[in-house]
Design an enzyme around this catalytic site. Sequence first.
Site, PDB file in Angstrom:
ATOM      1  N   ASP A   1      36.941  33.955  44.559  1.00  0.00           N
ATOM      2  CA  ASP A   1      35.789  34.136  43.681  1.00  0.00           C
ATOM      3  C   ASP A   1      35.516  32.945  42.772  1.00  0.00           C
ATOM      4  O   ASP A   1      34.380  32.756  42.329  1.00  0.00           O
ATOM      5  CB  ASP A   1      35.965  35.404  42.841  1.00  0.00           C
ATOM      6  CG  ASP A   1      35.767  36.668  43.672  1.00  0.00           C
ATOM      7  OD1 ASP A   1      34.982  36.614  44.633  1.00  0.00           O
ATOM      8  OD2 ASP A   1      36.393  37.690  43.376  1.00  0.00           O
TER       9      ASP A   1
ATOM     10  N   TYR B   1      32.108  43.692  41.830  1.00  0.00           N
ATOM     11  CA  TYR B   1      33.185  43.681  40.840  1.00  0.00           C
ATOM     12  C   TYR B   1      32.762  42.987  39.553  1.00  0.00           C
ATOM     13  O   TYR B   1      31.938  42.063  39.573  1.00  0.00           O
ATOM     14  CB  TYR B   1      34.410  42.944  41.394  1.00  0.00           C
ATOM     15  CG  TYR B   1      35.569  43.849  41.742  1.00  0.00           C
ATOM     16  CD1 TYR B   1      35.772  44.295  43.039  1.00  0.00           C
ATOM     17  CD2 TYR B   1      36.476  44.266  40.761  1.00  0.00           C
ATOM     18  CE1 TYR B   1      36.838  45.120  43.365  1.00  0.00           C
ATOM     19  CE2 TYR B   1      37.542  45.086  41.077  1.00  0.00           C
ATOM     20  CZ  TYR B   1      37.721  45.516  42.376  1.00  0.00           C
ATOM     21  OH  TYR B   1      38.765  46.332  42.689  1.00  0.00           O
TER      22      TYR B   1
END
Length: 747
Positions: A374, A459
């Site tokens: 990420d 998320y």
Amino acid sequence: MAPVAEIPQTTEAHVPATATGALKTPRVGATLASHPLDPLSPDEIAAVSLAIRKYVAKETTIKAVKFITSSIIPPPKKDVLAILGIPSEPGKAPGVPKEYSRRGEVDFIDLVTGDAHNVNLTFKGSEWIIDTIEQLPEGTQPQISVEELIAAEQAIRDDPRVQALAKDVGILPEQIHADGWSIGYDDRFPKSVRVQQGLLFARFSKHDNLYAHPMDFIPVLDSNSMKVIHVDFPPHRDASSKLSTESTAPPPISEDPVTASKRDRIAPPKEAFDFLPDLIAQKEGESYKIRNDIKPLHVVQPEGVSFKIKGHELEWQKWKMHIAFSHREGIAISTITYNDNGEVRPIFYRLSLAEMVVPYAAPEFPHPRKFAFDAGEYGMGTMANDLTLGCDCLGQIHYLPGAFIGHDGSAIQIKNAICIHEEDAGLLWKHTDYRPGGRSQAARSRRLVVSMCCTLANYEYIWNYFFYQDGSIEFEIRLTGILQVYVKNPTEPNPFGTTVAPQINAHYHQHLFSLRVDPMVDGLNNSVIESDVIPLPNAPTGSVENFAGNAFIVQEKTLKVANEGARDFDYELDRRWRIVNPARTHYSSGAAPGYVIGMKGGATKLLARPDGWAARRAAFATKTLWVLPDKEGPNGGKVWPAGKYVPQTREEPEDSVGGWSRGAENIENDDILLFLTIGTTHIPRPEDWPVMPVDHLRVTFKPQSFFKMNPSLDVPTAKDPHSKAAFDDGVHDQHQNGANGGTCCGN
């Protein structure tokens, strides 16, 4: 190369919902950075992109560019410390400041050829000058931009093949939604093609929780042409758990994907599972009520905050530091010092979240492609939220802005990217002399909080850096948001996930984070000591040395060379590591002053096979600690544990922790660098659905033989006059002034 007449075209910037706006043209007379580590300002980003477009037009044949990233190239560490007046060696004066030039770097993509380029620039006089422009090797891909993620959804929705496949399960084109994801690993596609995969969901109303309606196929997209180039269908299992295909390996690209999956189509579940209160009320009716029995709780500082801030430089309770926005790391905190009774003592040169990986457990292709980096593939800063006063942070708040480059060279701005505030943190210390007439004393802990919240598709990650009055630092990660889910048959078993709602499969997965720690404990030359707590060796119960059998000792060793700097945590040995400066010793303990790393609750082992796709690209996650020499080059030192360019890597790059740790370079009493791996293995619960309550991960850095004694003895112990008994019934307030009749804080 023959020059071209016009400035190359750029794609127009699309501002995500997490950002505030965009600045396309640099403002005349905009002020330059006041600190050598300040991030590029919006005006600088716009000016840098303009300089590159002019240079490319004049000196190259490139016709169209897509800007991806921009950042500063910092001056060498010793130069920065000299400018700031921070000593680089204990007991010595700071170095002599040198003049430095503001430098930056940019990655962009040639939209015609798909080639990626890296540009280095220097600000000279009144303009940015290109120093170098380098075409990156074939297959090297800069991070995926937030604009590419936004554009991918529309491109997938518009694709005729996707529309036809969606129609087969009752979904209209306007109901198709896609989370763009990095491709992870898939060698069926050429290295030269910039690809991402789209995880598909249906949405049946404007703000409907789309993750409640996962779809059963996964398109693959060329991110430059914005064309769907393939579609994958994961196989499914029958009631006996037998897979519909013979193998979990990827099928040949030439094979029809529906045929290859050997299973029937599955329509997305239609039931709504919302988290927005108004939508829940629409579904539940009068049975849903917001709680009305929670009373207001306000954080009030009637005299204002205790910290001072000038630009990006902050002072609070003897701490001083520089706080910067980073498009990739989110927050970077640098030049951290503590004023120890008049001596400014350096502790850390830089702390940041350098990388993370989220490998999923389901082996059926293409689910194994889900192991997003990420930070390296998307960038934490580019995904940062514009924070809201009174919601994300409580009390009296100071915000720092953030800015990153858009496809067209605009500076995409986030007004409130970093939140800075103070919190009560419970008791700092306390003791009561229990004897008759004895006194008690207590001090409450105040902590400084530097935080950011980032949205990575489904998320959310909240990054908190806490600074305490006793000289401790804590890095906390809070995980929330929505589970990544996939559709399943009603009778299908679920060996690699949890069925959190009917037909909704939340796969098991891990979150593994790499915290980059650039120490300067009392100076730049540091060592790392590994400590194991063990029973006294060769001394059984009943022996002369250990008659009662209770003895244990601390066994220590100093890590000396890079190839022994990759370490595993050991719970049985209660292993810990301490960063020390061997040039000094504590007046009483005799030990070198240091900071001990506490990560007992966060040390998590990568569960993927060592030779599997995830481990081959994320070697940093295979060890708890990496200690490396930090040799700075022209553009800085070692920064990215999985490599500078992460998307679509197929093996671990040499420019990563695995490559850096193979030699026998010295890491003892030298300029060193640490990468800490912490994480959590998420076995989803139904209670994590439809939105997850926050989970916590923590790393602490505590002084050990660094201060003469407890450095917080001077923290005021005054009683809070605004605290009062909860119930004024004459019973609960009888001990409000302490057991011995004095104040609760001191008598």
